[in-house]
Design an enzyme around this catalytic site. Structure first.
Site, PDB file in Angstrom:
ATOM      1  CB  CYS A  94      27.203  22.602 -37.915  1.00  0.00           C
ATOM      2  SG  CYS A  94      25.667  21.836 -37.376  1.00  0.00           S
ATOM      3  CD  GLU A  95      25.950  29.282 -40.033  1.00  0.00           C
ATOM      4  OE1 GLU A  95      25.377  29.572 -41.090  1.00  0.00           O
ATOM      5  OE2 GLU A  95      26.795  30.018 -39.490  1.00  0.00           O
ATOM      6  CG  HIS A  96      23.115  24.718 -41.008  1.00  0.00           C
ATOM      7  ND1 HIS A  96      24.087  24.277 -41.879  1.00  0.00           N
ATOM      8  CD2 HIS A  96      22.830  25.995 -41.366  1.00  0.00           C
ATOM      9  CE1 HIS A  96      24.372  25.235 -42.744  1.00  0.00           C
ATOM     10  NE2 HIS A  96      23.632  26.290 -42.453  1.00  0.00           N
ATOM     11  CG  HIS A  97      21.669  20.288 -37.702  1.00  0.00           C
ATOM     12  ND1 HIS A  97      22.377  20.336 -38.883  1.00  0.00           N
ATOM     13  CD2 HIS A  97      20.385  20.025 -38.031  1.00  0.00           C
ATOM     14  CE1 HIS A  97      21.569  20.097 -39.895  1.00  0.00           C
ATOM     15  NE2 HIS A  97      20.351  19.909 -39.412  1.00  0.00           N
ATOM     16  CD  GLN A 135      35.225  21.641 -43.446  1.00  0.00           C
ATOM     17  OE1 GLN A 135      34.492  20.799 -42.939  1.00  0.00           O
ATOM     18  NE2 GLN A 135      36.252  21.288 -44.219  1.00  0.00           N
ATOM     19  CG  HIS A 163      30.683  18.684 -40.815  1.00  0.00           C
ATOM     20  ND1 HIS A 163      30.315  20.008 -40.778  1.00  0.00           N
ATOM     21  CD2 HIS A 163      31.872  18.640 -41.486  1.00  0.00           C
ATOM     22  CE1 HIS A 163      31.236  20.733 -41.403  1.00  0.00           C
ATOM     23  NE2 HIS A 163      32.184  19.920 -41.839  1.00  0.00           N
ATOM     24  CB  CYS A 165      24.994  18.011 -38.575  1.00  0.00           C
ATOM     25  SG  CYS A 165      26.159  18.677 -39.769  1.00  0.00           S
TER      26      CYS A 165
END
Length: 204
Positions: A94-97, A135, A163, A165
């Site tokens: 994931c690009e956030h975490h 996603q 996920h 995260c």
């Protein structure tokens, strides 16, 4: 992965990409930040290993979906029904975490005179999966790549994924699954085709 490899990093990144040594030093900084000693025996080679692992895990930035999908086949003996490859396993982050995403992709298209080699569909899933992702973006990118290259009558993509995260941090809900879909052409406009795709995916 048997695919066309371009220079790493991708063209979307800055020209002054960090060196291998700088990447390894960044890992040492993180080790110190979490309270570890990067000089202890068990961690001496960790920066090099992490950099090598990241090069593999994010190899999608150095691969071209257009080139992987470039060759199609026109000798289909009049076949025009759906082509479905289901249960394609993939891993992403994931690009956030920057935590792992794992799941399965189901990809179908309605031919318009040409077909793809089946392995190419799985390779496209890997190319976009091996990048920092959401996603939703991953689902749309797979469909758009096939649509652009093959020009079929329609494309359908479903992704089911867990996920980390959500499982390892935050709400910590292990086992929850996220489902996303993208439809183009006849799959988007024809409810019966959508329903048939979903039935074929679910029938085991």
């Amino acid at each position: 992965m048997d695919a066309v490899v371009k220079n790493f990093p991708a063209s979307g990144q800055t020209d002054s990409a960090p060196t291998q040594e700088q990447a390894e030093e960044a890992v040492r900084v993180l080790l110190r930040w979490v309270g570890e000693n990067p000089e202890r025996e068990g961690l001496l080679d960790t920066p090099k290993r992490v950099a090598a692992a990241y090069r593999e895990l994010f190899s999608g930035y150095s691969l071209s979906a257009d080139e992987v999908l470039g060759r199609t086949f026109e000798e289909v003996s009049g076949y025009g029904d759906a082509v479905l490859v289901r249960d394609i396993p993939f891993f992403s982050h994931c690009e956030h975490h920057m935590l792992p995403i794992s799941g399965k992709a189901h990809v179908a298209y309605l031919p318009n005179g040409r077909v793809l080699g089946l392995s190419k569909i799985a390779r496209v899933v890997d190319i976009f999966g091996r990048r920092l992702q959401t996603q939703e973006n991953l689902t749309a990118q797979i469909a758009a790549a096939i649509e652009k290259t093959l020009r079929p009558r329609g494309v359908a993509v479903m992704i089911e994924a867990e996920h980390m995260c959500m499982a390892m941090r935050g709400v910590q809900k292990q086992g929850s699954t996220t489902l996303t879909t993208t439809f183009t052409g006849e799959y988007r406009d024809n409810a019966a085709e959508q329903a048939r795709f979903l039935t074929l995916v679910r029938n085991r």
